[in-house]
Design an enzyme around this catalytic site. Structure first.
Site, mmCIF file in Angstrom:
data_model
loop_
_atom_site.group_PDB
_atom_site.id
_atom_site.type_symbol
_atom_site.label_atom_id
_atom_site.label_comp_id
_atom_site.label_asym_id
_atom_site.label_seq_id
_atom_site.Cartn_x
_atom_site.Cartn_y
_atom_site.Cartn_z
ATOM 1 N N HIS A 71 0.652 -1.069 0.218
ATOM 2 C CA HIS A 71 0.129 0.249 -0.121
ATOM 3 C C HIS A 71 1.214 1.225 0.306
ATOM 4 O O HIS A 71 1.706 1.200 1.157
ATOM 5 C CB HIS A 71 -1.152 -0.092 1.193
ATOM 6 N N LEU A 72 0.745 2.416 -0.794
ATOM 7 C CA LEU A 72 1.735 3.577 -1.523
ATOM 8 C C LEU A 72 0.908 4.821 -0.684
ATOM 9 O O LEU A 72 1.278 5.518 -0.151
ATOM 10 C CB LEU A 72 2.072 2.656 -2.715
ATOM 11 N N HIS A 241 -2.625 -12.449 0.619
ATOM 12 C CA HIS A 241 -2.351 -12.097 2.465
ATOM 13 C C HIS A 241 -3.728 -13.897 2.961
ATOM 14 O O HIS A 241 -4.074 -13.498 3.900
ATOM 15 C CB HIS A 241 -2.770 -11.071 3.531
ATOM 16 N N ASP A 314 2.415 -6.777 1.866
ATOM 17 C CA ASP A 314 1.191 -6.175 2.507
ATOM 18 C C ASP A 314 1.227 -5.338 3.395
ATOM 19 O O ASP A 314 1.044 -4.835 4.753
ATOM 20 C CB ASP A 314 -0.214 -6.962 3.332
ATOM 21 N N HIS A 318 0.814 3.114 8.278
ATOM 22 C CA HIS A 318 -0.039 4.455 9.060
ATOM 23 C C HIS A 318 0.878 5.214 9.948
ATOM 24 O O HIS A 318 1.802 4.670 10.687
ATOM 25 C CB HIS A 318 -0.829 3.616 10.088
HETATM 26 O O1 DOR Z 1 -4.295 -5.022 7.719
HETATM 27 C C1 DOR Z 1 -5.144 -4.201 6.603
HETATM 28 N N1 DOR Z 1 -3.903 -2.818 6.264
HETATM 29 N N2 DOR Z 1 -5.427 -5.252 5.834
HETATM 30 C C2 DOR Z 1 -6.182 -4.826 4.496
HETATM 31 O O2 DOR Z 1 -6.517 -5.925 3.549
HETATM 32 C C3 DOR Z 1 -5.701 -3.494 4.091
HETATM 33 C C4 DOR Z 1 -4.604 -2.633 4.787
HETATM 34 C C5 DOR Z 1 -4.842 -1.740 4.845
HETATM 35 O O3 DOR Z 1 -4.739 -0.652 3.437
HETATM 36 O O4 DOR Z 1 -4.264 -0.279 6.011
HETATM 37 ZN ZN ZN Z 2 -3.072 -4.970 1.517
#
Ligand code: DOR
Ligand code: ZN
Length: 439
Positions: A71-72, A241, A314, A318
């Protein structure tokens, strides 16, 4: 001549390393000659053909590692990560290519966003970025995207990752439509009626902590559904995952029947389990949740018997404000780009749970095959994307030193043995000894 980081795209010989390339079944001491960004030759006595030589005695030379689940966050959540910081983290972690998920703001469900990501990656990124387009508009699970348009603007796969299409009929249409464009569907398998407001794995620990659980069945019923739909539509499916023992068994059986299904597992599901959540560390809150020990063992078995094709992080960065809150309020996800390789080497390869050559295949040949990338190999003529490992190098993971904006990892403070020490993208050294070249 300057430091190797400054040598740029000139011709280069990587000397005295051990080359492991599962695509050619090579595991041997060979030198690698790079010219104009391409692999020119693997062999010995190539010194006179190179202007610049790097001695890689005691190092492992692999095709560039690929992380197909990242996730960028750009556009929209640049405070969590940007394409620039994400690719710097990838280079630091030994990855030459990453595929990025469409749950940005706006969602990558149209050609403008896909093109924006691809362009930004070219301008500011230091590794290859392959955007993944959404299956449904705004990830709402109601209306399909214009898949052909996404493909022609650079999307390499389709996924509603983070969300999951609940309507089986819409998913059937998605498989049929994606098939027309030979696009693979990457499924985040989660039945929302079963997972409800769950936060961690459902079981003894969720009861003890008084946290709402997510049953394994929330994943398994969708794994079963999507295998059924992929089989019925003769379309391609990749399970993201994978986290439970029965999900692994479903994929194993489907593969035996000849269904076109592949699967990935994260390093955290391979080496951690739900007991870690006991301290209420929000860095352990991830979706799907960390499961029980028996699931972890089943994931390892699946990885070793070929049921699970690749390892993907994955990487879910955050901000502190998303994580330093009550457990039930915290965002799901952990970063992985800068820890994946070391964690797998330390906990699996050095403990003989996964052979080194197998590990390399799960990070190179297999994800390249799934995404149909002309990468993951050191064959002559291919892009000189290379990851160099030092299996003996020891270090301590320190989230504060990450190049990713996300510091959310339960691995901080871990002592690891084995590190990526050089990342080469298109013949250019973008990382050496942890230092990343500025674009
Ligand atoms: O833990 C996760 N974070 N699982 C996901 O499927 C999405 C991801 C996110 O976008 O933060
Ligand atoms: Zn993901």
């Amino acid at each position: 001549m300057g430091s190797p980081l400054q040598r740029g795209k000139m011709n280069l010989l990587l000397k005295n390393g051990r080359v492991i390339d599962p695509s050619q079944k090579i595991d041997a001491k060979l030198d690698v000659l790079i010219e104009k960004g391409k692999i020119v030759e693997l062999g010995n006595n190539l010194d006179n053909k190179a202007k610049s030589i790097i001695d890689l005695t005691n190092k492992i030379i692999c095709p560039g590692f690929i992380d197909m689940h990242v996730h960028l966050r750009e556009p929209g959540y640049e405070y969590k990560e940007t394409i620039k910081t994400g690719t710097y983290a990838a280079a630091r972690g030994g990855f030459t290519s990453i595929a990025c998920m469409p749950n940005t703001k706006p969602v990558a469900d149209n050609q403008a966003v896909i093109r924006f990501i691809a362009n930004r990656a070219k301008e500011e990124g230091i590794v290859n970025v392959f955007p993944i387009g959404a299956i449904s508009k705004d990830l709402k699970g109601e209306e399909l995207t214009e898949m052909g348009e996404l493909l022609s603007n650079g999307a390499r796969a389709l996924s509603d990752d983070g969300k999951c299409i609940q309507n089986a009929d819409l998913m059937r249409r998605a498989f049929e439509y994606a098939k027309l464009f030979d696009l693979i569907i990457i499924s985040h398998c989660e039945d929302f009626n079963l997972s409800k407001n769950g936060m961690i794995n459902e079981g003894f620990i969720s009861t003890k902590l008084g946290l709402i659980g997510i049953p394994k069945a929330a994943e398994e019923v969708i794994v079963a559904r999507d295998i059924q739909l992929a089989e019925f539509t003769k379309s391609r499916l990749h399970i993201a995952h994978i986290s439970s023992s029965y999900s692994v068994e479903l994929v194993r059986q489907a593969k035996k029947r000849g269904v076109n299904v592949t699967a990935e597992v994260t390093p955290h599901h391979l080496v951690l389990d739900e007991s870690l959540v006991d301290g209420f560390d929000t860095n352990t809150k991830v979706n799907p949740p960390l499961r029980g020990e028996e699931d972890r063992i089943a994931l390892l078995e699946g990885l070793n018997d070929g049921t699970i094709d690749c390892i993907a992080s994955d990487h879910a960065p955050h901000a502190r404000t998303d994580k330093e809150v009550e457990f039930d309020q915290a965002a799901f996800g952990m970063v992985g780009l800068e820890t994946s390789v070391s964690v797998i080497l330390t906990k699996l390869v050095h403990h003989k749970k996964l052979a080194l050559s197998e590990m390399v295949g799960k990070f190179t040949l297999n994800p390249a095959g799934i995404l149909k990338l002309d990468k993951g190999t050191l064959q002559k003529g291919k892009d000189a994307d290379i990851t160099v490992l030092d299996l003996r190098k020891e270090s301590v993971i320190d989230a504060n030193s990450f190049l990713s904006k996300g510091k959310n990892t339960p691995f901080s403070g871990w002592k690891v043995t084995g590190l990526p020490v050089m990342t080469i993208v298109g013949g250019k050294i973008v990382m050496e000894d942890g230092k990343v070249a500025n674009k």
